[in-house]
Design a protein around this motif. Structure first.
Motif, mmCIF file in Angstrom:
data_model
loop_
_atom_site.group_PDB
_atom_site.id
_atom_site.type_symbol
_atom_site.label_atom_id
_atom_site.label_comp_id
_atom_site.label_asym_id
_atom_site.label_seq_id
_atom_site.Cartn_x
_atom_site.Cartn_y
_atom_site.Cartn_z
ATOM 1 N N LYS A 36 42.005 49.437 44.968
ATOM 2 C CA LYS A 36 41.275 48.226 44.578
ATOM 3 C C LYS A 36 39.781 48.333 44.823
ATOM 4 N N TYR A 37 39.367 48.912 45.937
ATOM 5 C CA TYR A 37 37.938 48.967 46.237
ATOM 6 C C TYR A 37 37.169 49.748 45.168
ATOM 7 N N GLU A 38 37.848 50.706 44.492
ATOM 8 C CA GLU A 38 37.188 51.487 43.449
ATOM 9 C C GLU A 38 36.822 50.621 42.240
ATOM 10 N N LEU A 39 37.523 49.503 42.068
ATOM 11 C CA LEU A 39 37.333 48.636 40.905
ATOM 12 C C LEU A 39 36.360 47.496 41.172
ATOM 13 N N ILE A 40 35.845 47.435 42.403
ATOM 14 C CA ILE A 40 34.938 46.347 42.758
ATOM 15 C C ILE A 40 33.534 46.643 42.236
ATOM 16 N N SER A 41 32.967 45.657 41.536
ATOM 17 C CA SER A 41 31.581 45.755 41.050
ATOM 18 C C SER A 41 30.959 44.380 41.158
ATOM 19 N N SER A 42 29.709 44.273 40.766
ATOM 20 C CA SER A 42 28.997 42.995 40.912
ATOM 21 C C SER A 42 29.675 41.852 40.164
ATOM 22 N N HIS A 43 30.384 42.163 39.091
ATOM 23 C CA HIS A 43 31.050 41.115 38.300
ATOM 24 C C HIS A 43 32.140 40.407 39.098
ATOM 25 N N VAL A 44 32.602 41.034 40.185
ATOM 26 C CA VAL A 44 33.704 40.456 40.952
ATOM 27 C C VAL A 44 33.307 39.126 41.577
#
Length: 435
Positions: free
Chosen positions: A367-375
């Motif tokens: 999951k942490y790999e998919l975290i970006s500012s849009h989250v």
């Protein structure tokens, strides 16, 4: 009645074919078509190149026939509008028909999609979307990116695209190019085609000749269901309470928490200062919509400001924020695997040279790999959906339509089922006895 006549003036190995266009004493003008005929192969009486192995005579003859029709048709239109018919007019119309720009904007924008898009974009920069509300910078940027993709497509195909070329064949070829060559996802391709449809509609309103196939239901906008993630309330709480050894992660974590409780886009979030504080609220004229947004300060946000003597966290760049919050979520333990899409390097070959580009690739990731500012914005919208009325959330997130907003909500079917299960467990069963 105006007449068109082809002729050659030389007797060389290869001879330019000229087009003479005249009408009585009103005008008599001539210009080179740029098309060549082999020596002794052009028939003035038949107005064609005779059969020969030296050139593709069938294709050239078809072009000459169609060019005649085009010139006569354009004359019928322009003569009514009082356009001066002269050598310049003839050259420009020959060039336009044969996909050669005349370098005169007024002429070329009636013919070529890219030239009209330049005019469309320039006008959009000065146009108001609504009263006293200019077209947003991001919208203009999207128009310009679409124009760049069109230029890439023209360079790839070796042919300029006319307004009359926007048919279902172009639709299929453009999609295939953006998919196979540019490796873009369907949603991105659909966004570019949407701009092209808008441009064609504007050209048609200006009275320019446009292929009406752009209106067809078959001229569809590709799309796919995005697999995006968000942070649950439990995860936000966990991140908020975590102790970080590194200052830059503590700083990024505070920005992340503020983002999750305000719903601001990253461009607005990371520019917040004390001047945006208004009592118990945060006020911001958002960059994309230029619309004032007021958000009440959540207790977590208040504690962050108190911790920093009433100031927001130290300002960092968008790219660093994206990198750091991945580290934040990894340290907190968001290492379980979920479906999603992330930017990944892809090697492609262009003009015989290998090149690395970055595109979103779907798969199963931690999951942490998919975290970006849009989250931040996505988590705000998802966590408040069903608890606040939709219009209130939309006013904060800046979504203009409910359909756009609902696409942003990332609650999975299983999560909805779990919510229903908890609801059933907490209600009085007698309420449903007679239902």
């Amino acid at each position: 009645m105006a007449s068109t006549q082809y002729r050659i003036k030389t007797n060389n190995k290869s001879n330019s074919i000229f087009l003479r266009f005249k009408q009585g004493s009103q005008f008599d003008t001539e210009a080179s078509t740029g098309i060549k005929a082999p020596k002794g192969k052009f028939s003035s009486s038949l107005q064609r190149i005779n059969p020969t192995d030296e050139v593709n005579y069938k294709k050239i003859n078809a072009t000459l026939r169609d060019l005649k029709v085009h010139i006569e048709k354009q004359y019928s239109s322009d003569s009514v509008d009082g356009v001066i018919i002269n050598n310049k007019w003839l050259r420009n119309n020959i060039d336009g028909f044969l996909n050669r720009k005349s370098n005169e904007e007024a002429i070329d924008e009636r013919q070529f999609l890219s030239t009209f898009m330049d005019s469309f974009i320039d006008t959009a920069k000065k146009r108001l979307d609504k009263p006293n509300n200019p077209i947003s910078y991001r919208t203009i940027q999207h128009y310009e990116t679409t124009k760049n993709k069109l230029n890439d497509y023209e360079n790839h195909s070796g042919k300029l695209v006319k307004l009359t070329d926007i048919d279902l064949i172009f639709h299929e070829a453009f999609i295939e190019y953006l998919d196979t060559e540019q490796k873009l996802n369907p949603n991105t391709i659909g966004g570019y085609l949407s701009v092209i449809k808008r441009v064609c509609r504007k050209a048609e309103l200006k009275g320019y000749e446009v292929n009406i196939n752009y209106k067809s239901s078959d001229f569809s906008l590709p799309s796919n269901k995005t697999v995006d993630t968000y942070l649950t309330l439990e995860e936000i709480h966990k991140i908020n309470n975590h102790k970080f050894d590194k200052d830059y992660l503590d700083n990024a974590r505070d920005w992340l928490i503020i983002g999750c409780w305000t719903g601001f886009r990253v461009s607005d979030l990371l520019t917040l200062t004390k001047s945006n504080l208004d009592g118990g609220f945060i006020q911001k004229d958002t960059l994309k919509t230029d619309f004032p947004v007021y958000v009440p300060m959540h207790n977590n946000v208040k504690k962050i400001l108190e911790k920093r003597n009433g100031k927001f966290p130290r300002r960092i760049s968008d790219p660093k924020f994206n990198d750091y919050i991945k580290e934040v979520c990894k340290d907190v333990g968001l290492t379980y695997e979920i479906k999603g899409a992330k930017m990944s390097p892809i090697e492609i070959e262009r003009n015989g040279k290998k090149k690395t580009i970055h595109r979103k690739v779907s798969g199963v990731y931690k999951k942490y790999e998919l975290i970006s500012s849009h989250v931040c914005r996505r988590s705000f919208a998802t966590n408040h959906y069903g608890k606040l009325d939709t219009l209130t959330i939309m006013k904060i997130t800046g979504h203009k339509t409910e359909s756009q907003f609902l696409k942003y909500i990332k609650i999975t079917p299983r999560e909805y089922a779990v919510k229903l299960k908890k609801y059933w467990e907490n209600i009085n069963v007698n309420e449903f006895v007679n239902s």
